[in-house]
Design an enzyme around this catalytic site. Structure first.
Site, short mmCIF file in Angstrom:
data_model
loop_
_atom_site.label_atom_id
_atom_site.label_comp_id
_atom_site.label_asym_id
_atom_site.label_seq_id
_atom_site.Cartn_x
_atom_site.Cartn_y
_atom_site.Cartn_z
N GLU A 47 1.08 0.16 75.99
CA GLU A 47 1.30 1.32 75.11
C GLU A 47 2.28 0.99 73.99
O GLU A 47 2.19 1.53 72.89
CB GLU A 47 1.79 2.53 75.90
CG GLU A 47 0.72 3.17 76.78
CD GLU A 47 0.59 2.49 78.14
OE1 GLU A 47 1.27 1.46 78.38
OE2 GLU A 47 -0.19 2.99 78.97
N PHE A 109 2.66 13.33 90.61
CA PHE A 109 2.32 11.94 90.33
C PHE A 109 2.28 11.69 88.82
O PHE A 109 1.62 12.42 88.08
CB PHE A 109 0.96 11.61 90.96
CG PHE A 109 0.51 10.20 90.67
CD1 PHE A 109 1.22 9.10 91.12
CD2 PHE A 109 -0.64 9.98 89.91
CE1 PHE A 109 0.81 7.80 90.84
CE2 PHE A 109 -1.06 8.68 89.62
CZ PHE A 109 -0.34 7.59 90.09
N GLN A 110 2.99 10.70 88.36
CA GLN A 110 3.07 10.31 86.95
C GLN A 110 3.60 11.43 86.06
O GLN A 110 3.21 11.56 84.90
CB GLN A 110 1.72 9.78 86.44
CG GLN A 110 1.33 8.49 87.15
CD GLN A 110 0.19 7.75 86.47
OE1 GLN A 110 -0.68 8.35 85.87
NE2 GLN A 110 0.21 6.42 86.58
N LYS A 159 -2.96 18.39 81.25
CA LYS A 159 -4.37 18.12 81.55
C LYS A 159 -5.19 19.41 81.57
O LYS A 159 -6.33 19.44 81.09
CB LYS A 159 -4.47 17.39 82.88
CG LYS A 159 -5.81 16.71 83.07
CD LYS A 159 -5.75 15.75 84.24
CE LYS A 159 -7.09 15.05 84.43
NZ LYS A 159 -7.02 14.10 85.56
N MET A 460 18.58 -15.93 66.52
CA MET A 460 19.60 -15.09 65.89
C MET A 460 20.77 -14.85 66.82
O MET A 460 21.93 -14.85 66.40
CB MET A 460 18.97 -13.76 65.45
CG MET A 460 19.89 -12.89 64.65
SD MET A 460 20.44 -13.72 63.15
CE MET A 460 19.36 -12.97 61.95
C1 LIG Z 1 13.59 -5.67 72.08
C2 LIG Z 1 14.76 -6.46 71.63
N1 LIG Z 1 15.53 -7.09 72.53
C3 LIG Z 1 16.59 -7.81 72.14
C4 LIG Z 1 16.92 -7.93 70.81
C5 LIG Z 1 18.13 -8.75 70.38
N2 LIG Z 1 17.72 -9.87 69.53
C6 LIG Z 1 17.77 -9.83 68.17
S1 LIG Z 1 17.22 -11.22 67.45
C7 LIG Z 1 16.95 -11.94 68.94
C8 LIG Z 1 16.41 -13.34 69.01
C9 LIG Z 1 15.02 -13.44 68.49
O1 LIG Z 1 14.51 -14.70 68.82
P1 LIG Z 1 13.17 -15.21 68.20
O2 LIG Z 1 12.13 -14.16 68.27
O3 LIG Z 1 12.82 -16.51 68.86
O4 LIG Z 1 13.49 -15.41 66.68
P2 LIG Z 1 14.52 -16.39 65.94
O5 LIG Z 1 15.81 -15.65 65.78
O6 LIG Z 1 14.67 -17.61 66.80
O7 LIG Z 1 13.86 -16.66 64.64
C10 LIG Z 1 17.29 -11.08 69.99
C11 LIG Z 1 17.19 -11.42 71.42
C12 LIG Z 1 16.10 -7.22 69.90
N3 LIG Z 1 16.33 -7.23 68.60
N4 LIG Z 1 15.02 -6.53 70.34
#
Ligand SMILES: Cc1ncc(C[n+]2csc(CCOP(=O)(O)OP(=O)(O)O)c2C)c(N)n1
Lengths: 551, 83
Positions: A47, A109-110, A159, A460
């Site tokens: 979803e 349920f749900q 529903k 990042m």
């Molecule tokens: C759902 C979610 N969980 C955690 C984060 C925290 N977060 C921001 S950037 C990042 C790393 C992203 O890694 P990647 O997709 O490999 O991209 P890169 O920075 O290596 O280009 C994380 C864990 C987020 N933004 N969204």
């Protein structure tokens, strides 16, 4: 007809020809009504994927995106996508099934209190109490999602309401008055603009959402005012426009941030002083008067007190502010800043330098293209180094920064714009968050191109650990990634891996000219970081720049 | 700072919850509340306290779809009497 048939009829009446969703017990009557109807449904495999596909559809087309989910886990899985749509003001209508009214409140349920859960992550939400309310509520939902400041609206439908009989009648909606602009406010705004020696336009996503791109461009032509954009505002101003300095903020360009810090008038259009944009708020554009234009009155004065503020449709206001300005010395100063701080793509070594690759990609993309991003370093590189012709061509989870956004958003964009070249730029971390949607690409035979920038890191977060947490790399190493090309091939998506800078040109061509979907897996050095960077709590004038490689 | 607000809303089962969520999330403490349902309208009197400016809250409440009116009441006793 049944309530469920009425739901489909309302969708058809609103010109909705594609819906993204996932079925389940409490929404089965609606799925039954969908069967063989004129509304096309795209089955996503989660979803959250369906919600992001609806967001991508809406952002790439300017229409309202629609998604379906069942009660309980189906609805809770939608929530992240709705939150994303709320923070980026995207018009989405989410329809969730709910257990029958007779058992609501019995922990059936749900059963989950979806209305309660949605209060903080939608523009508005409804639970339909009886079948008589159903059609008017759905009409209202479409109206609310797209009007004023757009946003997600959830309609939870029990529903028993879906199977109850009704006589279908399209309701008459009262047309909401557009906010009236006072002549005095226009005069005050014009006076501010006319008096400025160093004015700067700060353009946000509101310009695109309001369909005011043309008006903005005419305003810039008339005034020659230098400009910067937020992540969501990218595309509103064409690359090459004199005085346009690209993105500002935490990872904005140096010239953009320095010019804003120096301006004496900040003209804020469809933007909201997000902390990623302003850095330390108290020292953001410290010498500037502020003229703030936004459709959402609650944004005016929320973070920075404006000298003049106008809550109105940008399309109506911007033309009334056009005037020639006498600011040639400032324009020259801005051009000098831009020239001094040009991006440098001459990266030494044979490794693939992602900014240079993305710049090449931008140059190769056909006119009708959409780039959707995930979240991380690659997202900032896209924002810094690619150019967009219109805001609808750049989909990025800006306000919520949601990893997993890119792939499903690309699916939605490709459904909305079947003839466009759609590229999903992802990171190895983000890609895995909605990887199941590769099946949706296969099932729908969508020619989505995936550019997977793999640094085997949560890049990042790793960058912040390196800079601000003494290189303690807690849980950001992804060197046990799967074989991405093999993974894609399990979904009948061809692809290849490249390692060297010299392979980039040919690989990009192969990706863009391939007929169907394609995965280009790009291995990059884990040491690359995003520069410049305004450290947390610092002013935008205090940007950190590339440092020596440690190790 | 303490403030008094009068909010009018369309009657929906969750409407008070909506308002209270915004009050909390925007950084205000509820110190007193009175709600009346008259015909199809809900009348809510709220007293709140916060370091933040009351406009932040009143603007966000005004924005709620079910809210038909939101007034910040002037304090009964002005801080400094002016001539
Ligand atoms: C759902 C979610 N969980 C955690 C984060 C925290 N977060 C921001 S950037 C990042 C790393 C992203 O890694 P990647 O997709 O490999 O991209 P890169 O920075 O290596 O280009 C994380 C864990 C987020 N933004 N969204």
């Amino acid at each position: 007809m049944r309530g469920a048939d009425a739901v489909i009829k309302v969708l058809a009446a609103h010109g909705v020809n594609t819906v993204f969703g996932y079925p389940g017990g409490a929404i089965m009557p609606i799925y039954d009504a969908l069967y063989g109807s004129e509304v096309e449904h795209t089955l996503c495999r989660h979803e959250q994927g369906a919600g992001f596909a609806a967001v991508g559809y809406a952002r790439a087309s300017g229409k309202t995106g629609v998604c379906f989910a069942t009660s309980g886990p189906g609805a809770t899985n939608l929530i992240t996508a709705l939150a994303d749509a709320l923070l980026d003001s995207v018009p989405v209508v989410a329809i969730t099934g709910q257990v029958s009214t007779s058992v609501i409140g019995t922990d059936a349920f749900q059963e989950i209190d979806v209305l309660g859960m949605s209060l903080s992550c939608t523009k508005h939400s409804f639970m339909v109490q009886s079948v008589d309310e159903l059609v008017p509520t759905l009409y209202r939902a479409f109206d609310l999602a797209a009007s004023g400041r757009p946003g997600p609206v959830l309609v939870d439908i029990p529903k028993d309401v879906q199977i109850a009989q009704l006589e279908y009648r399209a309701p008459l909606l009262a047309v909401a008055d557009e906010p009236k602009v006072q002549d005095a406010d226009i005069d005050a705004a014009r006076a501010l603009i006319a008096a400025a020696k160093k004015p700067m336009l700060y353009v946000g996503g509101g310009v695109g959402m309001a369909g005011a791109v043309e008006q903005l461009r005419r305003f810039i032509k008339a005034t020659n005012m230098p400009s910067v954009a937020t992540l969501k505002g990218l595309g509103a101003i064409p690359h090459g426009t004199p005085g346009y300095l690209g993105m500002l903020g935490m990872h904005g360009g140096k010239a953009a941030n320095l010019a804003v810090q120096e301006c004496d008038l900040l003209m804020v259009v469809g933007a909201r002083f997000d902390d990623r944009v302003t850095g330390r708020l108290a020292s953001f554009a410290p010498n500037a008067k502020v003229l703030h234009l936004d459709i959402d009155a609650a944004e005016l004065g929320k973070l920075r007190q404006p000298d003049v503020a106008i809550a109105a449709e940008l399309r109506a206001v911007l033309p009334r502010l056009e005037m020639p300005l006498d600011i040639a010395p400032w324009c020259a100063e801005v051009e000098t800043l831009a020239a001094e701080h040009r991006w440098d793509y001459n990266h030494p070594g044979s490794l693939i330098y992602a900014p240079a690759m993305l710049r090449r990609l931008a140059n190769k993309l056909p006119e009708d293209s959409v780039v959707s991003c995930d979240v991380g370093q690659h997202q900032m590189w896209v924002a810094q180094h690619m150019h967009f012709r219109r805001p609808e061509d750049h989909l990025s989870s800006a306000g919520l920064g949601t990893m997993g956004f890119g792939l499903p958003a690309a699916i939605g964009a490709q459904m909305a714009r079947p003839d466009a070249t759609v590229v999903a730029v992802s990171g190895d971390g983000s890609f895995m968050m909605n990887v199941q949607e590769l099946t949706t690409i296969k099932r729908r035979k969508l020619p989505v191109k995936i550019l997977l920038i793999d640094n085997q890191r949560l890049g990042m977060v790793k960058q912040w650990q390196q800079l601000f947490f003494e290189e303690r790399y807690s849980e950001t190493n992804l060197s046990d990634n799967p074989d991405f090309v093999a993974l894609a091939s399990a979904f009948e998506i061809p692809g290849r891996t490249i390692f060297a800078a010299e392979e980039v040109e040919e690989a990009l061509t192969e990706m863009l000219t391939s007929k169907g979907p394609y995965l280009l897996h790009v291995a990059i050095d884990d040491a690359f970081n995003v520069w410049p960077l305004v450290p947390p709590g610092a002013s935008n004038s205090d940007m950190m720049e590339e440092m020596e490689r440690s190790t | 700072m303490n403030h008094n607000l009068e909010v009018t809303m369309d009657q929906r089962p969750e409407v008070v919850e909506r308002v209270l969520r915004v009050v909390r999330h925007r950084g205000f403490t509820l110190t007193n509340m009175n709600m009346r349902l008259v015909d199809e309208s809900v009348y809510l009197s709220l007293s709140v306290s916060s370091e933040r400016g009351i406009e932040l809250l009143s603007n966000q409440l005004t924005k709620l779809v079910d809210v038909t009116g939101c007034h910040v009441m002037q304090p009964a006793m002005p801080q400094s009497a002016s001539a």
